[in-house]
Design an enzyme around this catalytic site. Structure first.
Site, mmCIF file in Angstrom:
data_model
loop_
_atom_site.group_PDB
_atom_site.id
_atom_site.type_symbol
_atom_site.label_atom_id
_atom_site.label_comp_id
_atom_site.label_asym_id
_atom_site.label_seq_id
_atom_site.Cartn_x
_atom_site.Cartn_y
_atom_site.Cartn_z
ATOM 1 N N LYS A 48 0.809 -1.226 0.000
ATOM 2 C CA LYS A 48 0.000 0.000 0.000
ATOM 3 C C LYS A 48 0.842 1.276 0.000
ATOM 4 O O LYS A 48 0.510 2.269 0.637
ATOM 5 C CB LYS A 48 -0.993 0.014 1.185
ATOM 6 N N HIS A 108 7.276 -7.370 -2.094
ATOM 7 C CA HIS A 108 7.012 -6.652 -0.833
ATOM 8 C C HIS A 108 7.944 -7.164 0.260
ATOM 9 O O HIS A 108 7.770 -6.843 1.432
ATOM 10 C CB HIS A 108 5.571 -6.887 -0.370
ATOM 11 N N SER A 138 -4.670 2.558 4.539
ATOM 12 C CA SER A 138 -4.866 1.895 3.255
ATOM 13 C C SER A 138 -4.815 0.373 3.401
ATOM 14 O O SER A 138 -5.600 -0.361 2.798
ATOM 15 C CB SER A 138 -3.794 2.380 2.275
#
Length: 295
Positions: A48, A108, A138
């Site tokens: 995010k 990530h 988020s």
């Protein structure tokens, strides 16, 4: 097919001290042994933090602003998510093996979990960091709509988990600091989401310079337009609406929700803000990293 729903909403599993999806943990050897190529470009972020945005920009750059070419497939097939393995649904390492070079690779993973082949091959990497409070908000909405995650619980509960690093991909604090330190020794362009929002053109020129690529100014303007939030939000090859509802339910919260800086103010209570700031100061103590919480 009948057993597909049980891949979702399962608890995270610890991999070398970092909570990850259970299926990634089970297939960790595939991720760990992933073979990077020297001309790979790695796009790394904490979730995010503008991952899809920068991925779309880079695919447009790689295709010299050819918008139609960038609609050839969904973003998650154009820029595969390396470590995402869900049995019977997706395998990022396999997707990448079958791709021609030069590849755009998304991750990530915190710096310590990145497959060693990326360091060995001295791959260029782009890291995008976003301020923690906006990421937390988020991420909370993303947890609700993307069902690979465990149930998020209430906002209050989720915020505590986020602060404790008990969310998928672990601690935001460790993640941003780890990559920040690593850029001293490797070819890493470290960008801030807030800077990209404030001056997209300047950030695009930084990317071009890093990639040693020249594009005419009209192509740069075209890329800026097609990678803007409002255009991407309507683009099915960028907005994840092509995903199965069982995997991502956009009626709960759209994948591309607001794309702004400072939205945390609409979510945090004063007490949550004060607790967060106190904890933040402790966890970021000694780091030269500076974030803006709004622009």
């Amino acid at each position: 097919m009948d057993n597909k729903p049980n891949v979702f909403r399962r608890e995270l599993v610890d991999v070398h001290g970092v909570p990850l999806f259970w299926s990634m943990a089970e297939e960790w050897s595939q991720v760990e042994s992933f073979e990077a190529r020297s001309d790979d470009l790695l796009i790394s972020t904490y979730p995010k933090s503008g991952t899809t945005w920068v991925s779309e920009i880079l695919d447009l750059i790689y295709n010299n602003g050819d918008v139609e070419k960038c609609k050839r497939d969904a973003i998650y097939n154009r820029v595969p998510f390396m470590e995402l393995i869900i049995p019977g649904i997706i395998n990022g390492t396999e997707q990448l093996k079958n791709m021609q070079s030069p590849r755009l690779v998304k991750t990530h993973l915190p710096v310590q979990l990145l497959p060693s082949s990326f360091w060995k091959n001295d791959c260029k990497m782009i890291y995008v960091a976003r301020n923690a409070k906006d990421v937390a908000v988020s991420y909370y909405y993303f947890y609700q709509m993307a069902k690979m995650h465990p149930e998020p619980g209430t906002w209050e509960e989720f915020l505590d988990k986020f602060m404790d690093g008990k969310v998928s991909f672990g601690s935001w604090y460790d993640h941003v600091k780890g990559w920040w330190e690593k850029k001293k020794d490797y070819r890493i362009l470290y960008l801030f989401y807030e800077d990209m929002k404030e001056d997209p053109k300047c950030s695009l020129h930084k990317l071009l310079q890093f990639l040693e690529k020249d594009l005419p100014e009209e192509t740069v303007d075209k890329i800026l337009y097609h990678s803007s939030f409002n255009v991407m939000k309507k683009n099915p090859s960028a907005n994840y609406t092509t995903m199965n509802t069982a995997e991502m339910d956009h009626s709960v919260s759209p994948f591309m929700r607001k794309g702004i800086s400072g939205d945390w103010k609409n979510q945090f209570t004063v007490a949550q803000y004060e607790k967060f700031e106190e904890d933040y100061a402790k966890k970021m103590k000694g780091s030269t990293l500076q974030f803006r919480s709004e622009i």
